[in-house]
Scaffold this motif. Sequence first.
Motif, PDB file in Angstrom:
ATOM      1  N   HIS A 169      -6.889  17.257  17.007  1.00  0.00           N
ATOM      2  CA  HIS A 169      -5.975  16.545  17.891  1.00  0.00           C
ATOM      3  C   HIS A 169      -5.630  17.331  19.154  1.00  0.00           C
ATOM      4  O   HIS A 169      -5.094  16.755  20.106  1.00  0.00           O
ATOM      5  N   VAL A 184      -5.297  12.116  25.062  1.00  0.00           N
ATOM      6  CA  VAL A 184      -5.360  12.038  23.604  1.00  0.00           C
ATOM      7  C   VAL A 184      -6.792  11.855  23.122  1.00  0.00           C
ATOM      8  O   VAL A 184      -7.220  12.473  22.123  1.00  0.00           O
ATOM      9  N   LYS A 226      -0.108  11.953  15.606  1.00  0.00           N
ATOM     10  CA  LYS A 226      -0.779  12.981  14.806  1.00  0.00           C
ATOM     11  C   LYS A 226      -0.831  14.311  15.548  1.00  0.00           C
ATOM     12  O   LYS A 226      -0.690  15.377  14.941  1.00  0.00           O
ATOM     13  N   GLY A 227      -1.036  14.243  16.863  1.00  0.00           N
ATOM     14  CA  GLY A 227      -1.020  15.465  17.657  1.00  0.00           C
ATOM     15  C   GLY A 227       0.338  16.122  17.657  1.00  0.00           C
ATOM     16  O   GLY A 227       0.446  17.353  17.592  1.00  0.00           O
TER      17      GLY A 227
END
Length: 403
Positions: free
Chosen positions: A28, A250, A373-374
Amino acid sequence: METSVASQIIGLKDSLTIELNGFLEQGHINGFGVAIVNRDTTLYRKGFGYTRSQEKVPYTENTLQNIASVSKTLIGVALLKAQEMGKLDMNDPINQYLPFKVVNPFNLEVVITIKHLATHTSSIQDGDLYGSKSYIMANAGDEELAKSLPSSKEFNLPHNDMEMGAFLKNFLSEQGDWYDKSNYLKNKPGERYEYTNVGATLAAYIIELATGQTYATFTTQHILNPLKMSGSGWTFDTVDTSKLTKLYTVDGKEIPRYRLITYPDGGLITSVADKAKYLSELIRGYSGNGRLLSKSSYEQLFSELLTKDNFEEERDTKRPFDDEYNSGLFIGHTPIGYIGHMGGDPGVSTFMFFNPKNKIGKLLFVNTDLDQKGAEQFYAIWDTLGEYEIALNNSLSQRINSE
């Protein structure tokens, strides 16, 4: 004894490095840098991942990137340095310095002070206008690349660049091209906390007017140079651009290199190795023996200056690193008592905080936009640093005491 302690420190650093490398497998984040410091030294610093993902160029402790709003903490230090020099007073009305008039149109009789700017209680608000005007692409040739990104509306072509003072006049003065009453809250100055990049930049502009130096020159002379932050700067022509990381969306697309017209609010270009020196200085200052400012100035910098009445809603105690829970002078206090600042810009997420109880601080710089998620990965990296900070600090103290 000394050999045993040295081996322990090496073992701790190696173990931490292994754990942090493991986060890259999640995919990520392209690259990130970290540091753990105390008031005397840097305990750990290292880069992970890549500055240029396709070419596999490593992100190192000396990799440079803009650090977004963590930059604002330098405005607080610079204001107090200018105050020590007799150039200004934090309680001065801002119109004492400005070549154009700035007044809240809903509260014409209430003056805005420098302290109001420094605590985000000036009643100035950014709205959407700030984001659409401040970001300037470094190269006109990147226009097509910028248009392909979700955040393309934030980037302006180089010919839209202007002086910081002109930007502020356009935004805040009745004679400005972008002026609107909605650039101000209906609250009186000093009444309500409203985080504002424009207000922060106005404070830096006042430093320029009060000292006769550009903000970049003043902060380089009084902050960067004394701390030997030789790799850091405010413009691309003052840093080694071969060490600059690329920034990513992203989904891994490259973001055009950009600068901010309002560069004091988020445009410091630095590395975790350099910024670690600054964080150590903040901890020294909090401890009463800082090098940049007097003890009383540091006490003013770190004082919690707001109350619950300054906030429209209940402050969020569930976000342990919410730097808007309370405010010193351009530096935040979190619900769990940490002091520092976070930052976010296109392709950039940064944390800089220290614990005033154990006098240990941490840095985390990331070169990638973060989705959920990052963000989870970001906080996991941060928590992992926290798991090692006390052990590293204690081991170093033990080694010093054994010498």
